[in-house]
Design a protein around this motif. Structure first.
Motif, PDB file in Angstrom:
ATOM      1  N   VAL A 133       0.851  -1.192   0.000  1.00 16.84           N
ATOM      2  CA  VAL A 133       0.000   0.000   0.000  1.00 16.84           C
ATOM      3  C   VAL A 133       0.886   1.242   0.000  1.00 16.84           C
ATOM      4  O   VAL A 133       1.800   1.370   0.829  1.00 16.84           O
ATOM      5  N   LEU A 134       0.614   2.158  -0.929  1.00 14.13           N
ATOM      6  CA  LEU A 134       1.386   3.409  -0.984  1.00 14.13           C
ATOM      7  C   LEU A 134       0.840   4.417   0.018  1.00 14.13           C
ATOM      8  O   LEU A 134      -0.376   4.520   0.209  1.00 14.13           O
ATOM      9  N   PHE A 135       1.732   5.141   0.664  1.00 19.12           N
ATOM     10  CA  PHE A 135       1.349   6.230   1.562  1.00 19.12           C
ATOM     11  C   PHE A 135       1.565   7.555   0.827  1.00 19.12           C
ATOM     12  O   PHE A 135       2.497   7.688   0.034  1.00 19.12           O
ATOM     13  N   SER A 136       0.742   8.531   1.131  1.00 17.14           N
ATOM     14  CA  SER A 136       0.916   9.859   0.526  1.00 17.14           C
ATOM     15  C   SER A 136       1.966  10.650   1.299  1.00 17.14           C
ATOM     16  O   SER A 136       2.327  10.309   2.434  1.00 17.14           O
ATOM     17  N   GLY A 137       2.424  11.729   0.686  1.00 16.78           N
ATOM     18  CA  GLY A 137       3.381  12.606   1.362  1.00 16.78           C
ATOM     19  C   GLY A 137       2.792  13.227   2.607  1.00 16.78           C
ATOM     20  O   GLY A 137       3.484  13.408   3.615  1.00 16.78           O
ATOM     21  N   ASN A 138       1.522  13.588   2.554  1.00 14.45           N
ATOM     22  CA  ASN A 138       0.846  14.132   3.728  1.00 14.45           C
ATOM     23  C   ASN A 138       0.842  13.127   4.873  1.00 14.45           C
ATOM     24  O   ASN A 138       1.064  13.479   6.038  1.00 14.45           O
ATOM     25  N   GLU A 139       0.559  11.862   4.545  1.00 16.43           N
ATOM     26  CA  GLU A 139       0.475  10.837   5.584  1.00 16.43           C
ATOM     27  C   GLU A 139       1.834  10.578   6.227  1.00 16.43           C
ATOM     28  O   GLU A 139       1.957  10.543   7.461  1.00 16.43           O
ATOM     29  N   VAL A 140       2.855  10.399   5.398  1.00 16.39           N
ATOM     30  CA  VAL A 140       4.191  10.132   5.932  1.00 16.39           C
ATOM     31  C   VAL A 140       4.673  11.321   6.765  1.00 16.39           C
ATOM     32  O   VAL A 140       5.209  11.148   7.870  1.00 16.39           O
ATOM     33  N   GLY A 141       4.487  12.535   6.247  1.00 15.71           N
ATOM     34  CA  GLY A 141       4.931  13.727   6.973  1.00 15.71           C
ATOM     35  C   GLY A 141       4.237  13.883   8.315  1.00 15.71           C
ATOM     36  O   GLY A 141       4.881  14.177   9.329  1.00 15.71           O
ATOM     37  N   ALA A 142       2.914  13.666   8.329  1.00 18.61           N
ATOM     38  CA  ALA A 142       2.163  13.790   9.580  1.00 18.61           C
ATOM     39  C   ALA A 142       2.588  12.707  10.575  1.00 18.61           C
ATOM     40  O   ALA A 142       2.723  12.977  11.774  1.00 18.61           O
ATOM     41  N   ASP A 172      -3.689  19.719   7.370  1.00 19.23           N
ATOM     42  CA  ASP A 172      -3.978  20.425   8.616  1.00 19.23           C
ATOM     43  C   ASP A 172      -4.053  19.500   9.821  1.00 19.23           C
ATOM     44  O   ASP A 172      -4.240  19.971  10.944  1.00 19.23           O
ATOM     45  N   ILE A 173      -3.900  18.201   9.615  1.00 21.35           N
ATOM     46  CA  ILE A 173      -3.842  17.292  10.764  1.00 21.35           C
ATOM     47  C   ILE A 173      -2.652  17.679  11.651  1.00 21.35           C
ATOM     48  O   ILE A 173      -2.652  17.436  12.855  1.00 21.35           O
ATOM     49  N   CYS A 174      -1.659  18.325  11.020  1.00 24.75           N
ATOM     50  CA  CYS A 174      -0.479  18.794  11.761  1.00 24.75           C
ATOM     51  C   CYS A 174      -0.848  19.777  12.865  1.00 24.75           C
ATOM     52  O   CYS A 174      -0.181  19.850  13.891  1.00 24.75           O
ATOM     53  N   LYS A 175      -1.914  20.552  12.638  1.00 24.74           N
ATOM     54  CA  LYS A 175      -2.319  21.541  13.640  1.00 24.74           C
ATOM     55  C   LYS A 175      -2.736  20.857  14.934  1.00 24.74           C
ATOM     56  O   LYS A 175      -2.424  21.322  16.035  1.00 24.74           O
ATOM     57  N   LYS A 176      -3.434  19.724  14.805  1.00 24.27           N
ATOM     58  CA  LYS A 176      -3.857  18.989  15.996  1.00 24.27           C
ATOM     59  C   LYS A 176      -2.672  18.315  16.683  1.00 24.27           C
ATOM     60  O   LYS A 176      -2.583  18.289  17.909  1.00 24.27           O
ATOM     61  N   ILE A 177      -1.749  17.781  15.873  1.00 23.34           N
ATOM     62  CA  ILE A 177      -0.562  17.136  16.447  1.00 23.34           C
ATOM     63  C   ILE A 177       0.299  18.172  17.176  1.00 23.34           C
ATOM     64  O   ILE A 177       0.724  17.957  18.316  1.00 23.34           O
ATOM     65  N   ALA A 178       0.536  19.298  16.518  1.00 26.38           N
ATOM     66  CA  ALA A 178       1.367  20.355  17.114  1.00 26.38           C
ATOM     67  C   ALA A 178       0.741  20.879  18.402  1.00 26.38           C
ATOM     68  O   ALA A 178       1.445  21.107  19.405  1.00 26.38           O
ATOM     69  N   ALA A 179      -0.581  21.067  18.389  1.00 32.51           N
ATOM     70  CA  ALA A 179      -1.269  21.581  19.581  1.00 32.51           C
ATOM     71  C   ALA A 179      -1.112  20.610  20.755  1.00 32.51           C
ATOM     72  O   ALA A 179      -0.897  21.031  21.895  1.00 32.51           O
ATOM     73  N   GLU A 258      -3.521   4.236  11.006  1.00 35.18           N
ATOM     74  CA  GLU A 258      -4.913   4.111  11.443  1.00 35.18           C
ATOM     75  C   GLU A 258      -5.104   4.720  12.830  1.00 35.18           C
ATOM     76  O   GLU A 258      -6.102   5.397  13.095  1.00 35.18           O
ATOM     77  N   ASP A 259      -4.138   4.498  13.719  1.00 33.07           N
ATOM     78  CA  ASP A 259      -4.210   5.066  15.069  1.00 33.07           C
ATOM     79  C   ASP A 259      -4.212   6.593  15.012  1.00 33.07           C
ATOM     80  O   ASP A 259      -4.923   7.258  15.778  1.00 33.07           O
ATOM     81  N   MET A 260      -3.410   7.143  14.103  1.00 33.38           N
ATOM     82  CA  MET A 260      -3.360   8.604  13.945  1.00 33.38           C
ATOM     83  C   MET A 260      -4.714   9.143  13.499  1.00 33.38           C
ATOM     84  O   MET A 260      -5.211  10.144  14.029  1.00 33.38           O
ATOM     85  N   TYR A 261      -5.337   8.462  12.527  1.00 34.20           N
ATOM     86  CA  TYR A 261      -6.645   8.908  12.033  1.00 34.20           C
ATOM     87  C   TYR A 261      -7.730   8.763  13.087  1.00 34.20           C
ATOM     88  O   TYR A 261      -8.635   9.605  13.194  1.00 34.20           O
ATOM     89  N   LYS A 262      -7.663   7.704  13.878  1.00 29.48           N
ATOM     90  CA  LYS A 262      -8.659   7.523  14.946  1.00 29.48           C
ATOM     91  C   LYS A 262      -8.569   8.650  15.959  1.00 29.48           C
ATOM     92  O   LYS A 262      -9.575   9.112  16.494  1.00 29.48           O
TER      93      LYS A 262
END
Length: 387
Positions: A133-142, A172-179, A258-262
């Motif tokens: 399964v390929l991951f996107s740049g957004n997914e790997v970066g986040a 923008d998932i980065c905003k939640k991680i950074a916060a 999957e854990d990140m998305y949950k």
């Protein structure tokens, strides 16, 4: 000047090994859990796509203790004709075809592919059925941002007032991680030079150690301030280290995603380009951007537009309150439509090709929800643009 004559006359010099060694030391210093890698049993298939990554990527993986690295033989050595890969771009699945083929026999934990100049890196990982399964740049970066924040916090190695940087079209998932980890997240215009510029600003203040990570959605990552551009060598190292770390915890990269998305929501991103060919192409692009500014949509895909950021006018307008905010980024021909439910559409003309690019973001409780909403956004916005 002829290359061989340049070497003989001393006008051209090869980079000496001590410089390469110092560079690899700087890359290795960006590791978080490199001590766990050697005993993790991580198995990697790697392709430099006939580019420049072969030696430095293999050197850094060896340095951190990864023993099982299988290189795609047809794409190992530099070849500007790219005989087995007409489009050597790790964002494109076709570019990974040879690597994916080799994965069927080697069965690695990770497929790693760097582009010809080794500044971007793409990955694929096995699912429970053994398909890659390929991951996107957004997914790997986040995932890398979360891993760095989570583990450096746990180890007590986070700098005071840490800074991460992303471009305005990056997830923008980065905003939640950074916060969550009290990290200052800076947003910059598209182009990694703007991420490098932020490191320069911190360096002038004597605070470049505050920078922990920066990335853009197009597969470019950088930890550390030793260079000012995306670097697939450190990107490859951190991806492998992250995979090794999770492996020691019994977690696959698929599970970690999957854990990140949950935790933060299912963020879905896509980018569509609209061709404006011919002599009138540039004029049409200008007309589209002018019309969007004069007659902005009130809704896209059934979601109300709540905020418009115009980076050419350096102004952001909240449509619900009418409040205006000055944007401090350099002027750029970009418009961001922020919608209900955290969705957004960002549009900009390409700086190098006769096309307009639209970036779509949707968030759903499930991936299916996000995909259904994304489909509506893409279809509706296509009509708004007149394509």
């Amino acid at each position: 000047i002829d290359f061989e004559d340049g070497i003989k006359s001393g006008k051209i010099e090869y980079i000496k090994q001590d410089v390469i060694d110092k560079y690899l030391d700087k890359v290795a210093q960006q590791g978080v859990h490199t001590d766990l890698v050697a005993d993790s049993g991580l198995k990697v298939v790697y392709t430099p796509l006939n580019g420049t990554g072969n030696k430095p990527v293999r050197a850094i993986l060896k340095k951190i203790g990864i023993k099982e690295v299988t290189v795609v033989p047809e794409q190992e050595n530099p070849d500007g004709n790219f005989p087995t890969c007409p489009f050597p771009n790790p964002e494109i699945k076709e570019a990974l075809a040879k690597g994916l083929e080799l994965c069927k026999t080697v069965k690695p934990d990770l497929l790693l592919a760097t582009d010809p100049d080794c500044d971007r890196v793409g990955i694929a990982v096995p699912d429970p059925e053994g398909n890659y399964v390929l991951f996107s740049g957004n997914e790997v970066g986040a995932m890398l941002l979360k891993y760095i924040c989570q583990e450096r916090t746990a180890l007590g190695t986070m700098p005071k007032n840490p800074v991460a940087v992303k471009t305005i079209v990056t997830t923008d998932i980065c905003k939640k991680i950074a916060a969550e980890y009290n990290v200052e997240l800076r947003e910059v215009l598209t182009g990694f030079k703007f991420i490098g510029e932020q490191i320069g600003f911190l360096e002038k203040e004597g605070q470049d150690d505050r920078y922990i990570f920066g990335f853009e959605e197009s597969y470019g990552y950088l930890a550390g301030s030793y260079v000012r551009d995306k670097d697939a060598v450190v990107g490859s190292m951190l991806i492998c280290e992250m995979a090794a770390f999770y492996r020691t915890k019994g977690i696959s990269l698929l599970q970690a995603r999957e854990d990140m998305y949950k935790k933060y929501g299912n963020y879905l991103h896509s980018q569509k380009s609209f061709q404006c060919e011919g002599a009138s192409g540039m004029e049409r692009m200008k007309e589209i951007m002018t019309d969007l500014r004069a007659n902005p949509p009130k809704a896209i895909g059934g979601l109300k537009v709540v905020d418009i950021a115009d980076y050419l006018a350096s102004e952001e307008t909240n449509l619900e309150t009418g409040a205006k905010t000055v944007l401090t980024l350099p002027k750029s021909d970009v418009i961001a439509f922020k919608l209900e439910q955290g969705a957004s559409v960002i549009i900009r003309p390409s700086g190098t090709e006769p096309k307009i690019k639209a970036y779509y973001t949707t968030i759903g409780d499930t991936r299916a929800d996000a995909e259904a909403q994304e489909e509506k956004l893409i279809e509706d916005f296509k009509g708004i643009l007149g394509f």
